[in-house]
Design a protein around this motif. Structure first.
Motif, PDB file in Angstrom:
ATOM      1  N   GLU A 117      10.859 -16.077  86.934  1.00  0.00           N
ATOM      2  CA  GLU A 117      10.193 -14.777  87.130  1.00  0.00           C
ATOM      3  C   GLU A 117       9.677 -14.370  88.574  1.00  0.00           C
ATOM      4  O   GLU A 117       8.751 -13.836  88.671  1.00  0.00           O
ATOM      5  N   ARG A 118      10.483 -14.826  89.342  1.00  0.00           N
ATOM      6  CA  ARG A 118      10.128 -14.843  91.129  1.00  0.00           C
ATOM      7  C   ARG A 118      11.374 -13.937  91.275  1.00  0.00           C
ATOM      8  O   ARG A 118      12.522 -13.942  91.099  1.00  0.00           O
ATOM      9  N   ARG A 119      10.923 -13.176  92.586  1.00  0.00           N
ATOM     10  CA  ARG A 119      12.318 -12.648  93.274  1.00  0.00           C
ATOM     11  C   ARG A 119      13.190 -13.467  93.783  1.00  0.00           C
ATOM     12  O   ARG A 119      14.287 -13.201  93.738  1.00  0.00           O
ATOM     13  N   GLU A 120      12.512 -14.806  94.479  1.00  0.00           N
ATOM     14  CA  GLU A 120      13.442 -15.421  95.086  1.00  0.00           C
ATOM     15  C   GLU A 120      13.868 -16.691  94.296  1.00  0.00           C
ATOM     16  O   GLU A 120      12.955 -17.387  93.673  1.00  0.00           O
ATOM     17  N   GLY A 121      15.063 -17.121  94.388  1.00  0.00           N
ATOM     18  CA  GLY A 121      15.557 -18.504  93.831  1.00  0.00           C
ATOM     19  C   GLY A 121      15.269 -19.627  94.758  1.00  0.00           C
ATOM     20  O   GLY A 121      14.406 -19.633  95.683  1.00  0.00           O
ATOM     21  N   VAL A 122      16.155 -20.880  94.758  1.00  0.00           N
ATOM     22  CA  VAL A 122      15.954 -22.179  95.287  1.00  0.00           C
ATOM     23  C   VAL A 122      16.193 -21.886  96.697  1.00  0.00           C
ATOM     24  O   VAL A 122      15.530 -22.641  97.693  1.00  0.00           O
ATOM     25  N   ASP A 123      16.902 -20.994  97.263  1.00  0.00           N
ATOM     26  CA  ASP A 123      17.308 -20.785  98.386  1.00  0.00           C
ATOM     27  C   ASP A 123      16.748 -19.668  99.133  1.00  0.00           C
ATOM     28  O   ASP A 123      17.507 -18.854 100.160  1.00  0.00           O
ATOM     29  N   GLY A 124      15.879 -19.101  98.433  1.00  0.00           N
ATOM     30  CA  GLY A 124      15.306 -17.543  99.078  1.00  0.00           C
ATOM     31  C   GLY A 124      15.883 -16.517  98.516  1.00  0.00           C
ATOM     32  O   GLY A 124      16.545 -16.636  97.328  1.00  0.00           O
ATOM     33  N   ASP A 125      15.733 -15.420  98.805  1.00  0.00           N
ATOM     34  CA  ASP A 125      16.322 -14.129  98.636  1.00  0.00           C
ATOM     35  C   ASP A 125      17.820 -14.087  98.510  1.00  0.00           C
ATOM     36  O   ASP A 125      18.577 -13.743  99.769  1.00  0.00           O
ATOM     37  N   LEU A 126      18.509 -13.924  97.377  1.00  0.00           N
ATOM     38  CA  LEU A 126      19.866 -14.305  97.206  1.00  0.00           C
ATOM     39  C   LEU A 126      20.511 -12.876  98.054  1.00  0.00           C
ATOM     40  O   LEU A 126      21.652 -12.884  98.586  1.00  0.00           O
ATOM     41  N   ASN A 127      19.920 -11.812  97.980  1.00  0.00           N
ATOM     42  CA  ASN A 127      20.721 -10.582  98.189  1.00  0.00           C
ATOM     43  C   ASN A 127      20.366 -10.441 100.164  1.00  0.00           C
ATOM     44  O   ASN A 127      20.679  -9.384 100.793  1.00  0.00           O
ATOM     45  N   ARG A 128      20.193 -11.718 100.654  1.00  0.00           N
ATOM     46  CA  ARG A 128      20.412 -11.892 102.188  1.00  0.00           C
ATOM     47  C   ARG A 128      21.381 -12.887 102.599  1.00  0.00           C
ATOM     48  O   ARG A 128      21.431 -13.185 103.618  1.00  0.00           O
ATOM     49  N   HIS A 129      22.204 -13.157 101.594  1.00  0.00           N
ATOM     50  CA  HIS A 129      23.077 -14.281 101.854  1.00  0.00           C
ATOM     51  C   HIS A 129      24.586 -14.254 101.847  1.00  0.00           C
ATOM     52  O   HIS A 129      25.339 -15.091 101.822  1.00  0.00           O
ATOM     53  N   PHE A 130      24.824 -12.745 102.198  1.00  0.00           N
ATOM     54  CA  PHE A 130      26.244 -12.295 102.117  1.00  0.00           C
ATOM     55  C   PHE A 130      26.341 -11.407 103.345  1.00  0.00           C
ATOM     56  O   PHE A 130      26.765 -10.457 103.430  1.00  0.00           O
ATOM     57  N   PRO A 131      26.660 -12.445 104.634  1.00  0.00           N
ATOM     58  CA  PRO A 131      26.973 -11.822 105.739  1.00  0.00           C
ATOM     59  C   PRO A 131      28.228 -11.212 105.833  1.00  0.00           C
ATOM     60  O   PRO A 131      29.210 -11.586 105.350  1.00  0.00           O
ATOM     61  N   ILE A 132      28.554 -10.005 106.581  1.00  0.00           N
ATOM     62  CA  ILE A 132      29.841  -9.382 106.702  1.00  0.00           C
ATOM     63  C   ILE A 132      30.787 -10.352 107.553  1.00  0.00           C
ATOM     64  O   ILE A 132      30.247 -10.786 108.575  1.00  0.00           O
ATOM     65  N   ASP A 133      31.964 -10.367 106.901  1.00  0.00           N
ATOM     66  CA  ASP A 133      33.008 -10.936 107.651  1.00  0.00           C
ATOM     67  C   ASP A 133      32.696 -12.422 108.061  1.00  0.00           C
ATOM     68  O   ASP A 133      33.035 -13.205 108.906  1.00  0.00           O
ATOM     69  N   GLU A 134      31.631 -12.925 107.289  1.00  0.00           N
ATOM     70  CA  GLU A 134      31.324 -14.530 107.345  1.00  0.00           C
ATOM     71  C   GLU A 134      31.301 -14.864 105.919  1.00  0.00           C
ATOM     72  O   GLU A 134      31.075 -14.325 104.844  1.00  0.00           O
ATOM     73  N   GLU A 135      31.505 -16.166 105.723  1.00  0.00           N
ATOM     74  CA  GLU A 135      31.289 -17.085 104.610  1.00  0.00           C
ATOM     75  C   GLU A 135      29.630 -16.932 104.318  1.00  0.00           C
ATOM     76  O   GLU A 135      28.970 -17.005 104.840  1.00  0.00           O
ATOM     77  N   PRO A 136      29.394 -16.473 102.696  1.00  0.00           N
ATOM     78  CA  PRO A 136      28.244 -16.685 102.077  1.00  0.00           C
ATOM     79  C   PRO A 136      27.550 -17.841 102.578  1.00  0.00           C
ATOM     80  O   PRO A 136      28.015 -18.786 102.554  1.00  0.00           O
TER      81      PRO A 136
END
Length: 270
Positions: A117-136
């Motif tokens: 029940e937290r915003r972030e998981g084990v690696d932090g904020d998931l919705n900052r892990h999808f860089p454009i034109d790079e591997e997640p």
């Protein structure tokens, strides 16, 4: 909360000063869009698979095949584990039956964050892990992106919960549908605002094009796959869980309808 209380509270519009939040949204049990989603024809097929099986991130992906051909739409909830409207409505959506297309639903995208029940998981904020034109950048993000590439969705919808009111509380994003440049977001928001009571004008939704490159899932899908992509935000400001779920449910049904998945009788809507 009665109407007088709502008007008085809206007069201050200062985040943190409102402590009472009760469902003031009128019942939308007769919402034609949601009814169409719930009461469509039996699916041709419903499949459940596991994302990243046998890992800490293992989470179900539900695929619902409608009887007729149409768009493939992916719906994500739980990218942030404490945004319960997206999680709860996504679970509901796994029971929806569209008239056409393929509906793919991931209700608890970051399962660890949801369980904690937290915003972030084990690696932090998931919705900052999808860089454009790079591997997640993380194992979970790579697993999600692999699934997105495999389904190659025409439409991506990511469900979130925000704070404050858009364009008033500058730190927060409020009630907004962020979208790719090709999305018919203004039409969707115009219909969605029918759900917002007239005495809550500050809570009317806005459509906001989102072109700034940032490592969000919906932006990566739009840029790299050409998906029509949305990130939906409803605020917790003055709204309880029922109201947030009502808005989220209504927004999801309208996105599906606008992309040809639902047959909606507007006579019922009126």
């Amino acid at each position: 909360m009665n109407r007088r209380t709502v008007l008085g509270a809206a007069g201050s519009l200062a985040v943190g000063t409102i402590t009472v939040a009760t469902a003031v949204v009128r019942s939308r049990s007769d919402d034609a869009f949601v009814s169409a989603a719930r009461n469509g024809p039996p699916a041709d097929d419903v499949v459940t698979e596991q994302l990243l099986p046998d890992t800490v991130h293992e989470t179900p992906i539900y695929t619902i095949e409608a009887p007729a051909d149409g768009a493939t739409v992916m719906v994500f909830g739980g990218v942030h584990g404490d945004e319960y409207n997206g999680i709860e409505v996504s679970h509901e959506v796994t029971e929806w039956r569209p008239n056409a297309g393929t509906l793919v639903v991931v209700p608890e995208t970051d399962r660890v964050a949801v369980e904690n029940e937290r915003r972030e998981g084990v690696d932090g904020d998931l919705n900052r892990h999808f860089p454009i034109d790079e591997e997640p950048t993380t194992e979970l993000a790579r697993g999600i992106w692999d699934a997105v590439e495999r389904y190659d969705p025409d439409v991506v919808l990511d469900l979130h919960r925000s704070l404050g009111i858009f364009d008033l509380h500058q730190r927060y994003v409020g009630q907004a549908l962020f979208h790719s440049a090709d999305a018919p977001a203004k039409e969707i928001v115009a219909s969605l605002n029918d759900v917002v009571p007239w005495y809550m004008p500050a809570h009317r939704f806005v459509a906001e094009p989102s072109t700034h490159p940032s490592p969000l899932l919906f932006k990566k899908a739009a840029h790299e796959l050409g998906s029509t992509a949305y990130l939906f935000e409803t605020t917790s400001f003055m709204l309880d869980q029922e109201a947030k779920n009502t808005f989220t449910r209504a927004a999801t049904a309208r996105v599906l309808a606008r992309h040809g998945m639902l047959e909606v009788s507007m006579e019922v809507e009126r």
